[in-house]
Design an enzyme around this catalytic site. Structure first.
Site, PDB file in Angstrom:
ATOM      1  N   ASN A 242       0.825  -1.214   0.000  1.00 11.56           N
ATOM      2  CA  ASN A 242       0.000   0.000   0.000  1.00 11.56           C
ATOM      3  C   ASN A 242       0.856   1.261   0.000  1.00 11.56           C
ATOM      4  O   ASN A 242       0.471   2.276  -0.577  1.00 11.56           O
ATOM      5  CB  ASN A 242      -0.964  -0.005   1.190  1.00 11.56           C
ATOM      6  N   GLU A 365       2.195  -4.102  -8.176  1.00 11.26           N
ATOM      7  CA  GLU A 365       1.446  -3.543  -7.027  1.00 11.26           C
ATOM      8  C   GLU A 365      -0.055  -3.675  -7.245  1.00 11.26           C
ATOM      9  O   GLU A 365      -0.829  -2.802  -6.871  1.00 11.26           O
ATOM     10  CB  GLU A 365       1.795  -2.061  -6.800  1.00 11.26           C
TER      11      GLU A 365
END
Ligand SMILES: Cc1cc2nc3c(=O)[nH]c(=O)nc-3n(C[C@H](O)[C@H](O)[C@H](O)COP(=O)(O)OP(=O)(O)OC[C@H]3O[C@@H](n4cnc5c(N)ncnc54)[C@H](O)[C@@H]3O)c2cc1C
Length: 386
Positions: A242, A365
């Site tokens: 994150n 990601e």
């Protein structure tokens, strides 16, 4: 050239300190990156000599506090990511892997001893780290990882393989996530440990000025204190992801802005049918659509940054920023490439390089699909991952 990318005077929303940092990073990119990036990209070179310069600018682990880290704000971190990616996504990726992934893993989940030993030299660029989560058969679903860490007395023995691991062949330490009898755990692995082998992946059409590797782990023997005590389960790596996703929200807009400004200048100078390309309505519509999306993407990044600074940021909001800004940035870079005509397919102009890099950025990601599923789950309450 006048920077008309900021239609809303968004600069007025940043503090003088934030703008100073942005300007410093922009100046570094202009002087040390732009003159060389086409050559580095063509020859697939990651310029290791810039690591110390990035450290000197305070960009390694820049949002982390204590342990020799710069302790800058989330907005400053975002602005730095944006300026680096205006140069090349590979540069921003280096800062993300070192700071948001490897250093964050130690900062969030490490013991005091691990933090004191490793974070100061990592912030100084003396020690490079990498972050090994993805495997050849476990990407979007890291829960399917095969790498296993077996406890034997006071030691751990790791076996398995990782794929796409940024910086692994030049790193001194690797954060390796492995399944154990107790679920997923993280380990700090010195890369000179016997049985650890990293091989760069060479046949890339994207992120060429950046290193990603395959890693093989064959009976890698580690002392008990190699484990990250604070990380249990997939929450451990996800919290680090994150951080990196947050930087991408800003970074993608840097690549988009650079492409927009490149094609704006080109279309004002290039004559076809006796007039500059920028004088045609079809061209102006394309430029306007780019500027609109850059301004909207910046507002999104800024709001997400403010939420992060106030400790209120939620994972689905990070997904919203990553999905939208990667999607719009890649579209802007591709449109800019087309507006450059034949010249746009060369390395003389940045947009095609940016667009190719963003193929990686939209994939790592969490892919577009994974962030769509995260948002879909948030909106409907129904997980649709499997
Ligand atoms: C340049 C680069 C750098 C990277 N750096 C790192 C790093 O430093 N460390 C690290 O650990 N990893 C790294 N990665 C790996 C990256 O995180 C993975 O590539 C990514 O998570 C996708 O996994 P995958 O490639 O295995 O694709 P897959 O997971 O196999 O996905 C293939 C396709 O299927 C789609 N898909 C998957 N699941 C679903 C579903 N449930 N529903 C619909 N569609 C689905 C995906 O969106 C994608 O389009 C890097 C990758 C690249 C390209």
């Amino acid at each position: 050239m006048l920077d008309t990318s900021d239609l809303l005077n968004l600069d007025s929303l940043f503090s003088a300190e934030e703008l100073n940092l942005r300007n410093d990073v922009r100046a570094f990119v202009d002087s040390s990156i732009r003159p060389h990036i086409a050559e580095w990209y063509e020859n697939a070179v990651f310029p290791q000599e810039i690591i110390r310069e990035l450290a000197r600018l305070g960009l390694l682990g820049m949002h982390l506090k204590g342990y020799g880290c710069p302790g800058r704000s989330a907005i400053e971190y975002g602005l730095a990511a944006m300026e680096l990616e205006a140069g090349d996504s590979g540069l921003r990726t280096f800062v993300s892997v070192q700071g948001s992934l490897a250093m964050s893993a130690i900062h969030k989940h490490g013991s005091e001893l691990q933090k004191n030993r490793l974070l100061p030299p990592m912030a100084a660029g003396e020690v490079v780290g990498c972050f090994g989560l993805t495997e050849p058969t476990a990407g979007s679903d890291p829960g399917g990882m095969q790498t296993f860490a077996r406890r034997e007395g006071d030691a751990w023995i790791l076996n398995g393989s990782k794929r796409w691991i940024g910086l692994a062949s030049i790193a001194q330490i690797a954060i390796i996530w492995a399944m154990t009898d107790d679920g997923v755990r993280g380990f700090i692995v010195p890369t000179d440990t016997p049985g650890f082998n990293a091989t760069p992946i060479e046949s890339k059409l994207s992120m060429r000025a950046s290193i990603q590797c395959d890693i093989e782990l064959n009976d890698v023997l580690l002392p008990a204190e190699s484990i990250l005590p604070g990380a249990r389960g997939l929450r451990g790596p996800f919290e680090c992801l994150n951080e990196a996703r947050y930087g991408i929200i800003w970074g993608a807009m840097g690549a988009a802005r650079d492409s927009y400004l490149t094609v704006l200048e080109y279309s004002q100078q290039r004559l076809q049918f006796d007039k500059p390309l920028a004088s045609y309505q079809l061209t102006q519509e394309k430029l306007v659509n780019m500027a609109l999306e850059i301004n909207k993407g910046m507002l999104l990044a800024l709001q997400i940054g403010r939420l992060k600074e106030s400790g209120q940021l939620k994972p689905h909001q990070i997904s919203m920023g990553k999905l939208n800004n990667c999607r719009e940035a890649i579209k802007i870079c591709r449109d800019a490439r087309a507006m450059l005509g034949g010249n746009g397919i060369t390395l003389d102009y940045a947009p095609f390089r940016h667009a190719n890099n963003l193929e990686s950025v939209r994939t790592y990601e969490g892919t577009d699909e994974i962030h769509t599923l995260i948002l879909g789950n948030h909106i409907t309450g129904i997980p649709a991952f499997r």
